[in-house]
Design a protein around this motif. Structure first.
Motif, mmCIF file in Angstrom:
data_model
loop_
_atom_site.group_PDB
_atom_site.id
_atom_site.type_symbol
_atom_site.label_atom_id
_atom_site.label_comp_id
_atom_site.label_asym_id
_atom_site.label_seq_id
_atom_site.Cartn_x
_atom_site.Cartn_y
_atom_site.Cartn_z
ATOM 1 N N THR A 1 3.459 11.237 -5.822
ATOM 2 C CA THR A 1 4.323 11.879 -6.819
ATOM 3 C C THR A 1 3.502 12.372 -7.997
ATOM 4 N N MET A 2 2.503 11.583 -8.383
ATOM 5 C CA MET A 2 1.699 11.980 -9.536
ATOM 6 C C MET A 2 0.920 13.250 -9.237
ATOM 7 N N ALA B 1 5.648 17.879 -12.097
ATOM 8 C CA ALA B 1 6.854 17.185 -12.535
ATOM 9 C C ALA B 1 8.059 18.098 -12.355
ATOM 10 N N HIS B 2 9.233 17.478 -12.168
ATOM 11 C CA HIS B 2 10.442 18.263 -11.944
ATOM 12 C C HIS B 2 11.098 18.684 -13.254
ATOM 13 N N THR B 3 10.611 18.131 -14.375
ATOM 14 C CA THR B 3 11.276 18.356 -15.654
ATOM 15 C C THR B 3 11.341 19.837 -16.008
ATOM 16 N N GLY C 1 3.829 1.571 -1.249
ATOM 17 C CA GLY C 1 4.376 1.782 -2.586
ATOM 18 C C GLY C 1 3.395 2.496 -3.484
ATOM 19 N N LEU C 2 2.141 2.048 -3.441
ATOM 20 C CA LEU C 2 1.113 2.692 -4.268
ATOM 21 C C LEU C 2 0.941 4.148 -3.841
ATOM 22 N N GLY D 1 7.719 11.741 -11.491
ATOM 23 C CA GLY D 1 8.128 13.144 -11.467
ATOM 24 C C GLY D 1 8.650 13.647 -12.796
ATOM 25 N N HIS E 1 4.452 10.897 -14.831
ATOM 26 C CA HIS E 1 4.129 11.793 -13.721
ATOM 27 C C HIS E 1 4.317 11.105 -12.375
ATOM 28 N N THR F 1 3.761 6.488 -5.246
ATOM 29 C CA THR F 1 3.623 6.851 -6.660
ATOM 30 C C THR F 1 2.432 7.783 -6.859
ATOM 31 N N ALA F 2 1.348 7.535 -6.140
ATOM 32 C CA ALA F 2 0.177 8.404 -6.295
ATOM 33 C C ALA F 2 0.511 9.818 -5.834
ATOM 34 N N TRP G 1 -0.587 1.700 -12.594
ATOM 35 C CA TRP G 1 -0.142 2.123 -11.251
ATOM 36 C C TRP G 1 0.689 1.022 -10.595
ATOM 37 N N VAL H 1 0.841 -1.199 0.000
ATOM 38 C CA VAL H 1 0.000 0.000 0.000
ATOM 39 C C VAL H 1 0.876 1.248 0.000
ATOM 40 N N SER I 1 4.682 0.954 -9.401
ATOM 41 C CA SER I 1 4.985 0.916 -7.972
ATOM 42 C C SER I 1 5.835 -0.281 -7.556
#
Lengths: 169, 317
Positions: free
Chosen positions: A19-20, A24-26, A12-13, B35, B32, A16-17, B278, A10, B282
């Motif tokens: 971060t989304m 974005a850092h780009t 890990g999910l 990042g 995204h 990522t969520a 997702w 959980v 992950s």
């Protein structure tokens, strides 16, 4: 591996969520100029008028990438007993294919003739074109930013403090 | 006759657009989540045309068949990988009415499961005909994985079919009630995980495992044939997501399902596809032994337990 089983999955999910959900850092570099930090070392500029051909920079350079040629010229000063001599710069070149951007030449220059410029977009198709002659080095001078302001909490410059001491005496 | 052509055309259009949507979503969502921005140039606006550009690139590439490869088998394997998913799409209902299904039949679930299982043949064909040890290793891993995960996959689907008392996909959705979300939850999880393994998506991409097997059974493929394998993977996501949505999430059921039922199916399908992406972002890849352990020691017992539970509820209620 403690606590509830599957907690790591959980987490890990969630990472990522999260971060989304953030931007974005780009940086879209060629389209958007990067904002460089102060005192960025992009290219070395030559303020030719200040150069006295003392050769200190060329001698200090660790990989010998600075080439200097000069000749002496007689300057007749009216009223003086004899003519004076001065150095005239014929060639000043930095080979940026050798330069390792240590900045020792800039530190070594006693006459403030060398400066860091933040410009970095001077890649070439031929490595020989990375040898910048003195007019090109002079052009970089226009891109040198003004020196940063003094640190308000810092010590005053040596000249200032001695002048103040003399005045007080 | 006209009707058949229209139906087939509709399915082909869905077959060509939905995977691209999922693929583009994967590019952007994955970027995204890490990042990044993902593709930004193709098509001028946020890289919407990236996959079209990729397709054009694949078409232009040289189609190489290795000298030692078993030529006919090697060349037909990508097609065999792709076609089962196209056939499976034919039977997945978008809505309750007949014109929203490619081909309504009474044993839809049975056919879809059977057809999706053909994928393992394509993988083995590709692997063995490539005359490459990496391909062969990847293919054998894939075979072991697909055969293993087929069992919980089918058992989980059987549970929901037993609950609904029918093998027809529209019939299952019609019998579906919201409390099934709880009752069939273990089956749903097992079905989803086994489905991920069936389409060899990360974290179950041991057969491909690019860090150790180059690209598994796809190592020797180039150009359009390689693109077919990639497309098969994305159609696989669509099929597995649509199946999960139809079997376990109530398909077209939702507010206003009289008019917007088809939209509900699509929304649920894309939501499940999002979870597929997702999960890929992950989790790291499972090792081969972990993969088999998860299948035989977790998923199979859970799905068997679910079957018992379903049967008990059906008999008692």
């Amino acid at each position: 591996m403690d606590g509830i089983p599957g907690k790591g999955l959980v987490k890990g999910l969630a990472v990522t969520a999260k971060t989304m959900a953030h931007r974005a850092h780009t940086r879209q570099y060629p389209d958007v100029e990067p904002d460089l930090p102060p005192r960025s070392r992009g290219v070395i500029a030559l303020f030719e008028e200040n150069c006295t051909v003392c050769m200190l920079c060329a001698r200090e350079c660790p990989d010998w990438c600075i080439y200097i040629d000069s000749h002496k010229e007689e300057v007749v000063v009216p009223g003086a007993a004899r003519a004076r001599q001065r150095n005239v710069l014929d060639r000043f070149a930095i080979d940026f294919s050798l330069c390792m951007y240590c900045g020792i030449c800039i530190e070594a220059c006693p006459f403030d003739a060398l400066y860091w410029s933040p410009e970095f977009e001077y890649a070439e198709y031929d490595i020989r074109d990375l040898l910048h002659e003195k007019d090109r080095l002079r052009e970089w001078m226009w891109t040198v930013p003004p020196p940063p302001a003094h640190d308000p909490m810092g010590e005053p410059a040596k000249e200032e403090s001695t002048a103040a001491r003399r005045a007080a005496r | 006759m006209i009707e058949v052509i229209i139906r087939v055309l509709g399915v082909v259009v869905a077959f060509l657009t939905l995977p691209l949507l999922v693929g583009q979503a994967e590019h952007k969502v994955m970027a995204h989540m890490q990042g990044r921005l993902g593709p930004m140039y193709a098509g001028a606006f946020h890289g919407w045309a990236q996959l079209i550009a990729d397709g054009v690139k694949f078409v232009q590439k040289e189609d190489v068949t290795p000298a030692d490869a078993d030529r006919p088998v090697f060349r037909i394997a990508p097609v065999i990988a792709l076609v089962p998913y196209l056939v499976a799409l034919l039977f997945i209902p978008l809505g309750p009415r007949d014109w929203l299904v490619g081909q309504p039949i009474d044993i839809g679930l049975f056919v879809v499961l059977a057809v999706v299982g053909v994928g393992v043949v394509a993988v083995l064909m590709a692997a063995w005909s490539s005359a490459n040890k990496y391909s062969l290793l990847g293919g054998l891993r894939a075979a072991a994985q697909l055969l293993g995960y087929e069992l919980p996959f089918v058992l989980a689907a059987a549970s929901v079919a037993m609950a609904a008392g029918t093998l027809s996909l529209p019939g299952i959705v019609a019998a579906w009630r919201p409390w099934w979300l709880l009752w069939q939850l273990p089956a749903m999880l097992v079905f989803f995980v086994a489905g991920l393994a069936e389409i060899r998506r990360p974290p179950f991409d041991m057969p491909i495992a690019d860090s150790e097997l180059v690209f598994g059974y796809m190592t020797e493929y180039t150009g359009l044939r390689f693109a077919f394998f990639l497309l098969a993977e994305y159609v696989g996501i669509v099929v597995i997501s649509a199946l999960t949505a139809v079997l376990f999430l109530g398909g077209w059921k939702g507010p206003l399902d009289g008019q917007l039922g088809w939209l509900w199916t699509l929304v649920k399908t894309f939501a499940v596809s999002f979870v597929v992406i997702w999960v890929r972002v992950s989790y790291p890849r499972l090792r081969e032994d972990q993969l088999q352990r998860l299948c035989w020691l977790v998923l199979v017992p859970v799905s068997l337990g679910q079957l018992v539970l379903t049967a008990a509820v059906r008999v008692l209620a």
